[in-house]
Design an enzyme around this catalytic site. Structure first.
Site, PDB file in Angstrom:
ATOM      1  N   HIS A 351      -9.336   3.757  10.320  1.00 60.33           N
ATOM      2  CA  HIS A 351      -8.702   4.612  10.173  1.00 60.33           C
ATOM      3  C   HIS A 351      -8.251   6.681  10.336  1.00 60.33           C
ATOM      4  CE1 HIS A 351      -4.424   5.693   8.716  1.00 60.33           C
ATOM      5  NE2 HIS A 351      -4.828   6.754   7.775  1.00 60.33           N
ATOM      6  N   ALA A 352      -8.477   7.274  10.715  1.00 58.01           N
ATOM      7  CA  ALA A 352      -8.620   8.198  11.303  1.00 58.01           C
ATOM      8  C   ALA A 352      -8.515   9.262   9.847  1.00 58.01           C
ATOM      9  CB  ALA A 352      -7.331   9.297  12.457  1.00 58.01           C
ATOM     10  N   HIS A 381      -2.980  15.712  15.577  1.00 56.58           N
ATOM     11  CA  HIS A 381      -2.965  15.719  14.045  1.00 56.58           C
ATOM     12  C   HIS A 381      -4.422  15.491  12.604  1.00 56.58           C
ATOM     13  CE1 HIS A 381      -1.430  14.565   9.915  1.00 56.58           C
ATOM     14  NE2 HIS A 381      -2.771  13.933   9.607  1.00 56.58           N
ATOM     15  N   GLU A 382      -5.257  15.319  13.516  1.00 59.05           N
ATOM     16  CA  GLU A 382      -6.682  15.233  12.888  1.00 59.05           C
ATOM     17  C   GLU A 382      -7.359  17.029  13.019  1.00 59.05           C
ATOM     18  OE1 GLU A 382      -7.466  13.686  10.495  1.00 59.05           O
ATOM     19  OE2 GLU A 382      -5.712  11.705  11.686  1.00 59.05           O
ATOM     20  N   HIS A 385      -6.185  19.642  10.962  1.00 63.42           N
ATOM     21  CA  HIS A 385      -6.411  19.344   9.596  1.00 63.42           C
ATOM     22  C   HIS A 385      -8.657  20.162   9.304  1.00 63.42           C
ATOM     23  CE1 HIS A 385      -4.628  16.301   7.221  1.00 63.42           C
ATOM     24  NE2 HIS A 385      -4.898  15.832   8.185  1.00 63.42           N
ATOM     25  N   GLU A 409      -0.958  17.670   5.535  1.00 67.04           N
ATOM     26  CA  GLU A 409      -1.014  16.721   6.866  1.00 67.04           C
ATOM     27  C   GLU A 409      -0.212  17.660   8.000  1.00 67.04           C
ATOM     28  OE1 GLU A 409      -2.261  13.774   6.868  1.00 67.04           O
ATOM     29  OE2 GLU A 409      -2.993  14.865   4.827  1.00 67.04           O
ATOM     30  N   HIS A 511      -3.934   2.870   2.589  1.00 62.97           N
ATOM     31  CA  HIS A 511      -3.688   4.312   1.849  1.00 62.97           C
ATOM     32  C   HIS A 511      -3.401   3.507   0.359  1.00 62.97           C
ATOM     33  CE1 HIS A 511      -2.630   6.146   5.710  1.00 62.97           C
ATOM     34  NE2 HIS A 511      -3.055   7.225   5.065  1.00 62.97           N
ATOM     35  N   TYR A 521       3.046  12.847   3.277  1.00 61.19           N
ATOM     36  CA  TYR A 521       3.730  12.535   4.716  1.00 61.19           C
ATOM     37  C   TYR A 521       4.803  13.101   4.946  1.00 61.19           C
ATOM     38  CZ  TYR A 521      -1.075  10.786   5.421  1.00 61.19           C
ATOM     39  OH  TYR A 521      -3.334  10.478   4.911  1.00 61.19           O
TER      40      TYR A 521
HETATM   41  O1  X8Z Z   1      -3.378   8.359   7.615  1.00 58.83           O
HETATM   42  C1  X8Z Z   1      -2.803   9.455   8.362  1.00 58.83           C
HETATM   43  C2  X8Z Z   1      -3.280  10.263   9.559  1.00 58.83           C
HETATM   44  C3  X8Z Z   1      -4.634  10.189   8.877  1.00 58.83           C
HETATM   45  S1  X8Z Z   1      -4.798  11.609   7.151  1.00 58.83           S
HETATM   46  C4  X8Z Z   1      -4.181   9.104  10.496  1.00 58.83           C
HETATM   47  N1  X8Z Z   1      -0.836   8.421   8.429  1.00 58.83           N
HETATM   48  C5  X8Z Z   1      -0.437   7.998   7.926  1.00 58.83           C
HETATM   49  C6  X8Z Z   1      -0.275   7.135   8.408  1.00 58.83           C
HETATM   50  O2  X8Z Z   1      -1.256   7.089   9.528  1.00 58.83           O
HETATM   51  O3  X8Z Z   1      -0.012   6.420   7.732  1.00 58.83           O
HETATM   52  C7  X8Z Z   1      -0.660  10.545   9.524  1.00 58.83           C
HETATM   53  C8  X8Z Z   1       1.215   9.647   9.496  1.00 58.83           C
HETATM   54  C9  X8Z Z   1       0.950   9.218   8.367  1.00 58.83           C
HETATM   55 ZN    ZN Z   2      -3.836  13.335   8.116  1.00 59.66          ZN
END
Ligand code: X8Z
Ligand code: ZN
Length: 612
Positions: A351-352, A381-382, A385, A409, A511, A521
């Protein structure tokens, strides 16, 4: 947010604490304790030593967490658990000490830092012996179960990143159901750990003077938790009509494709048919959802593939957007130390995430990049940050953070909203004669809506479920049932087959398994449109909003940088005002962006029975 990975995992920063052995007992009423009476003077000294301690710890914790995240083994889990437990103990000690100053009059800067210290944990542990270790053991196990999960599919072992791509391209309902069901089974063993984790962390939250963990999370927005909850309701109220229209339109298109037996038009939509494992981003449904009669626009995945883009090139392209606004290039160490593809020989957390290991310039991204449109967005997105982290690195330690977590975010997503056809032409990915004409605007907006509007009720569900778990409204015997009730109520979706309490479907989302709060988010999706509208106004843009790009605009970049450099030094409305001129979060910008599509959908949905 203290540790450094941004999108800190439970493991890397939930915890983060220390010196359990010498923890002092807290006294939230402000009475004196072994450290002497709580005065403005002692507060200043306490804050200074806390900042020094946290800065020191955070680099160590960051490196341990990085090693675990990029190589999950028995030993790196062991190291992480230990660093995490110590980190939690230290932060609980500091939060508890901060509580002593609740009723002491303090200068504004000291007050802000004391309050930040009190809120510095995602999952606090109680101060009794062994509690932080037990909590860290559980959170590490949850994170590892998720990140090492694989399923057997069509005779092979398949990882989640591969499955995610397949969920976006496969259109056979039976195969979609199979992938979805097998992935959700990976989370079933998390149930008991999750139950115990909630008990421990709630006890820790109560020790620090909060009702429960959810209330603690909601207290992190420069206003009382109840007011913040009302803010969220207000924002959702502004945007819900857009979701209702989108849901209605997409369900009808899916019905055209799959028929009444699979997609009845008066029912919630089957979650596995929406092009994404969690039904949180529907943009891969574009070939099905394209407005009838509209000409096909370009396909970003195809543009990237045909230009033979590599993960490094995708990252360089994203970096170039930021440098075009005037931000300095990423340091060489970024390129030497980042992880941009899934290694073949070991388990990693795919997960990024974006990292700032030394709180100064050791910036990194960890992302298993695939060459497609979604990952192109994600790398923007990354890097958002990372550029934010570097912009605020001159602040005192406690202010090296986002104005609130939704700001963090929103930075990179705001930049990615600038990826317009005109921009793609400028960087050579799209030929001029391929720029879609104004008659394709509805298609372009539809693709964005499938990504952005579909996400809003998903994001709400994630934390509505956790807030209710933490405050006891959802008990362990109803974890799964309550999850699906919320999914149905907010998103209008249903699981492809019967679920029961032997399963733990929330844990199939990163998450939840990794304990990263999700309200950020939801807020980010609102804020990024406010940033975008403000930037385009500053740039003097006059066309339809969604065609605007501020690529190369140094003036916008400078004003943007001023907001980023503030970090968390001021209440977030000050930061918002610095860039946008307004002090309120507001769904209006997103609504205006999508208004032409809204009119189209209302027309298309005329005569349909919407809702579920
Ligand atoms: O978790 C993330 C990023 C890292 S902060 C990749 N996001 C959420 C997800 O993947 O559920 C970005 C959008 C929503
Ligand atoms: Zn993020």
């Amino acid at each position: 947010m203290f540790a450094k990975p941004l999108l800190r995992t439970a493991t890397s920063w939930i915890a983060i604490a220390a010196l359990a052995a010498c923890a002092t007992t807290s006294s939230p009423t402000g009475a004196s304790n072994a450290n002497g009476p709580a005065t403005a003077q002692s507060a200043a000294a306490f804050v200074q030593s806390a900042e020094e301690e946290l800065l020191r710890r955070s680099e160590y914790e960051g490196r341990v967490a990085w090693v675990y995240n990029t190589n999950i083994t028995f030993d790196t889990e062991w190291l992480l658990q230990r660093a995490d437990a110590e980190g939690t103990e230290a932060r609980v000690r500091l939060a508890s000490e901060a509580g002593r100053y609740a009723n002491v009059e303090l200068p504004a800067d000291t007050r802000r830092k004391v309050d930040l210290l009190r809120l510095s944990l995602v999952l606090p542990a109680p101060q009794r012996e062994g509690a932080a270790s037990e909590l860290s053991e559980i959170t590490t196990r949850l994170a590892s179960t998720y990140s090492t999960g694989r399923i057997e599919y069509q005779g092979r072992q398949v990882t989640l990143d591969e499955l995610e791509t397949l969920m976006g391209t496969e259109r056979n309902p039976a195969r979609l159901e199979e992938m979805w069901t097998k992935w959700h089974a990976v989370a079933a063993p998390m149930r008991d750990d999750y139950t115990r984790m909630v008990e421990i962390a709630n006890e820790g939250a109560r020790d620090l003077g909060f009702d429960n963990v959810g209330q603690m999370w909601l207290s992190n927005y420069d206003m009382p938790a109840a007011d913040m909850e009302a803010e969220v309701e207000r924002l959702w109220g502004q945007l819900q009509p857009f979701y209702e229209q989108l849901h209605c339109y997409v369900r009808a298109r899916l019905n055209d494709r799959y028929g009444d037996a699979v997609v009845p038009e008066d029912q919630p939509i089957r979650a596995d048919l929406l092009g994404n494992m969690w039904a949180q981003d529907w943009s891969t449904l574009m070939p099905i959802a394209r407005p009838p009669g509209a000409r096909a626009t370009y396909d970003t995945t195809q543009l990237l593939t045909r230009a033979h883009y590599t993960p490094v090139q995708m990252t360089e392209t994203a970096e170039r957007f930021y440098t075009s606004l005037g931000f300095p290039e990423l340091p060489d160490t970024f390129w030497e130390r980042s992880l941009l593809t899934r290694p073949r020989d070991r388990d990693v957390v795919c997960h990024a995430s974006a990292w700032d290991i030394d709180n100064v310039d050791d910036l990194r991204v960890k992302q298993c990049i695939q060459i497609n449109a979604e990952h192109f967005q994600t790398i923007h997105h990354e890097l958002g940050h990372n550029f934010y982290q570097r912009a605020y690195n001159q602040q005192p330690y406690l202010y090296r953070n986002g104005a609130h977590d939704g700001f963090h975010e929103a930075i990179g997503d705001f930049v990615a909203l600038n990826i317009t056809p005109e921009y793609l032409t400028e960087i050579g990915l799209l030929r001029r004669n391929q720029i879609p004409s104004a008659s394709s605007d509805v298609s372009l907006l539809m693709e964005r809506a499938l990504e952005k509007i579909s996400f809003l009720p998903f994001a709400l569900t994630m934390d509505q479920w956790r807030w209710q778990v933490f405050d006891g409204r959802i008990t362990p015997d109803r974890y799964n049932a309550a999850w699906w009730e919320l999914r149905e109520r907010y998103q209008g979706i249903r699981p492809p087959n019967a679920r029961d309490e032997t399963m733990f479907d929330p844990g199939a989302k990163y998450h939840i398994a990794a304990n990263v709060p999700y309200l950020r988010y939801f807020l980010s999706y609102v804020l990024q449109f406010q940033f975008y509208e403000a930037a385009c106004r500053q740039a003097g843009w006059e066309g339809p909003l969604h065609r605007c790009t501020v690529y190369g605009n140094r003036e916008v970049g400078e004003r943007f940088a001023r907001m980023l450099e503030m970090g968390a030094s001021h209440p977030w409305p000050d930061a918002l005002e610095a860039f946008t001129g307004t002090r309120q979060m507001d769904g209006g910008a997103m609504a205006r962006y999508f208004q032409p599509l809204m009119s189209y959908m209302q027309e298309e949905n005329r005569g349909r029975t919407c809702g579920w």
